[in-house]
Design a protein around this motif. Sequence first.
Motif, mmCIF file in Angstrom:
data_model
loop_
_atom_site.group_PDB
_atom_site.id
_atom_site.type_symbol
_atom_site.label_atom_id
_atom_site.label_comp_id
_atom_site.label_asym_id
_atom_site.label_seq_id
_atom_site.Cartn_x
_atom_site.Cartn_y
_atom_site.Cartn_z
ATOM 1 N N UNK A 1 -50.016 -10.449 19.807
ATOM 2 C CA UNK A 1 -49.019 -9.457 20.192
ATOM 3 C C UNK A 1 -47.641 -10.048 20.390
ATOM 4 N N UNK A 2 -47.566 -11.205 21.028
ATOM 5 C CA UNK A 2 -46.264 -11.842 21.244
ATOM 6 C C UNK A 2 -45.606 -12.181 19.905
ATOM 7 N N UNK A 3 -46.389 -12.753 18.997
ATOM 8 C CA UNK A 3 -45.848 -13.117 17.683
ATOM 9 C C UNK A 3 -45.460 -11.862 16.902
ATOM 10 N N UNK A 4 -46.335 -10.843 16.906
ATOM 11 C CA UNK A 4 -46.081 -9.630 16.132
ATOM 12 C C UNK A 4 -44.852 -8.886 16.635
ATOM 13 N N UNK A 5 -44.713 -8.763 17.949
ATOM 14 C CA UNK A 5 -43.552 -8.057 18.494
ATOM 15 C C UNK A 5 -42.269 -8.826 18.210
ATOM 16 N N UNK A 6 -42.318 -10.150 18.321
ATOM 17 C CA UNK A 6 -41.124 -10.953 18.054
ATOM 18 C C UNK A 6 -40.682 -10.825 16.597
ATOM 19 N N UNK A 7 -41.634 -10.984 15.680
ATOM 20 C CA UNK A 7 -41.292 -10.854 14.251
ATOM 21 C C UNK A 7 -40.874 -9.430 13.939
ATOM 22 N N UNK A 8 -41.602 -8.464 14.495
ATOM 23 C CA UNK A 8 -41.274 -7.073 14.224
ATOM 24 C C UNK A 8 -39.892 -6.683 14.696
ATOM 25 N N UNK A 9 -39.504 -7.132 15.872
ATOM 26 C CA UNK A 9 -38.205 -6.744 16.422
ATOM 27 C C UNK A 9 -37.041 -7.340 15.648
ATOM 28 N N UNK A 10 -37.182 -8.585 15.204
ATOM 29 C CA UNK A 10 -36.037 -9.289 14.649
ATOM 30 C C UNK A 10 -36.125 -9.578 13.153
ATOM 31 N N UNK A 11 -37.261 -9.219 12.512
ATOM 32 C CA UNK A 11 -37.395 -9.550 11.101
ATOM 33 C C UNK A 11 -37.863 -8.382 10.232
ATOM 34 N N UNK A 12 -37.948 -7.190 10.791
ATOM 35 C CA UNK A 12 -38.440 -6.052 10.008
ATOM 36 C C UNK A 12 -37.485 -4.868 10.121
ATOM 37 N N UNK A 13 -37.656 -3.945 9.199
ATOM 38 C CA UNK A 13 -36.849 -2.726 9.208
ATOM 39 C C UNK A 13 -37.153 -1.892 10.449
ATOM 40 N N UNK A 14 -38.425 -1.880 10.847
ATOM 41 C CA UNK A 14 -38.793 -1.152 12.078
ATOM 42 C C UNK A 14 -38.008 -1.680 13.271
ATOM 43 N N UNK A 15 -37.964 -2.993 13.431
ATOM 44 C CA UNK A 15 -37.256 -3.577 14.556
ATOM 45 C C UNK A 15 -35.760 -3.334 14.493
ATOM 46 N N UNK A 16 -35.190 -3.353 13.292
ATOM 47 C CA UNK A 16 -33.761 -3.115 13.142
ATOM 48 C C UNK A 16 -33.407 -1.691 13.552
ATOM 49 N N UNK A 17 -34.223 -0.749 13.119
ATOM 50 C CA UNK A 17 -33.993 0.654 13.507
ATOM 51 C C UNK A 17 -34.162 0.830 15.017
ATOM 52 N N UNK A 18 -35.194 0.200 15.562
ATOM 53 C CA UNK A 18 -35.451 0.316 16.995
ATOM 54 C C UNK A 18 -34.260 -0.215 17.788
ATOM 55 N N UNK A 19 -33.765 -1.392 17.433
ATOM 56 C CA UNK A 19 -32.658 -1.978 18.173
ATOM 57 C C UNK A 19 -31.367 -1.195 17.978
#
Length: 428
Positions: free
Chosen positions: A277-295
């Motif tokens: 979970x820690x790895x997935x959330x970190x990569x998701x937030x800063x390296x994916x389109x989902x994370x970019x939209x969320x931020x």
Amino acid sequence: MTTLETSETGALVGTTGPRRSWRVVWIYGVLTVAAAVALIGFSRPGSATFGLQSSTDLVSLPPLVLPALPTGVVASLIAAACTGVAVMLVRLDRRQPLWLPIVFALALVVGLLTWATAGSPQTVPLPGLLAGSLALAVPLIFGALGGVISERVGVVNVAIEGQLLAGAFTAAVVASLTRSLIAGLIAAMVAGMLVSFVLAAFAIKYLVDQVIVGVVLNVLVLGLTNFLYSLVLVPASATLNSPPQFTPITIPLLSAIPVIGPVLFRQTVIVYLMYVGVVAVTIGLFRTKWGLRLRAVGEHPQAADTVGISVGGTRFWNVSLAGAIAGLGGAYLTLAAVPSFTRDVTSGAGFIALAAVIFGQWNPVKATLAALLFGFASNLQNVLGIVGSPVPPDFLLMLPYIVTIFAVAGLVGHARGPAAAGKPYVKG
């Protein structure tokens, strides 16, 4: 000042402005002086012995013996050096690196442990101390991950405590009825998500103050679980409150690494899910389109809306995801740590997880490290009590909360949360 940079999707993502903060330096300085006075001025005679060996280690390590006074001097000098680096960085208006507070904290912890256990005939089992700290930090880490996601998308999640508690209660009941640990985990995630649904509905659709909704949800879940515990679980504990327990899974070779092997790689499935979970959330937030939209939604919802991102939908579903993650932390309490549900089993873990989010500057990795620090502080009181430390028991009980106060009040520096966190968005 807060600057905005255009992302690859056209959304605007905020970046932190001024970095100067003498508050961090003052906290470093105060802690350094206090450590020097205690560790050197009130040095205790004798040495402290730390056991490094575990029964299945590949390499046998002898106990580590540290004399109290020299260790106190070295720890104070390292803390003073870290304070000097912090002063230099603030003068240069540069961001403090992650290693600086880690080195500072490690120096003070080693010095404190050596001072507190000097002269004791008992050996401090270092692997056991670290393993206990990790166990206490697991629900905090799940809660902090949920808090990071929720606040990054623009919703202040004060209801982490309620999500953990709902997950713990539901996991215990469902696992007891079905005798299935997987069913218990899924039920815990659903329970945490349902609490988040209420938070999201009132905060996003009806524009109710997010902090007030979170506090009300915490009180509601606490009262409801206590009522059901007394009315339902206690009379039928054998049927409804005797869930099966996850057993540790040993990873070959990795678990045999001295000191850290038994701590990290002899754990239950939920702990391994936490690593993922820690790895997935970190990569998701800063390296994916989902994370970019969320931020983007959490920083500048109007700009995100302009490029076609559904602000309400993005917030609603990500707050729900945050609740599901926090629910897993609750499941750990009743399916791995404690063999049944008890009143207020979370004991304020949700609020400490929220502090870890702030201390970690809304970053998953930093929030995880903060949660580990709080878990270590909580476990330290148990270890020092066992070895007969001269530290008063009342102070040991306060230790986790003192660490939390210092962390949130000072060590976060000039941290700024997502710009739109806590602010309802009205289209148009």
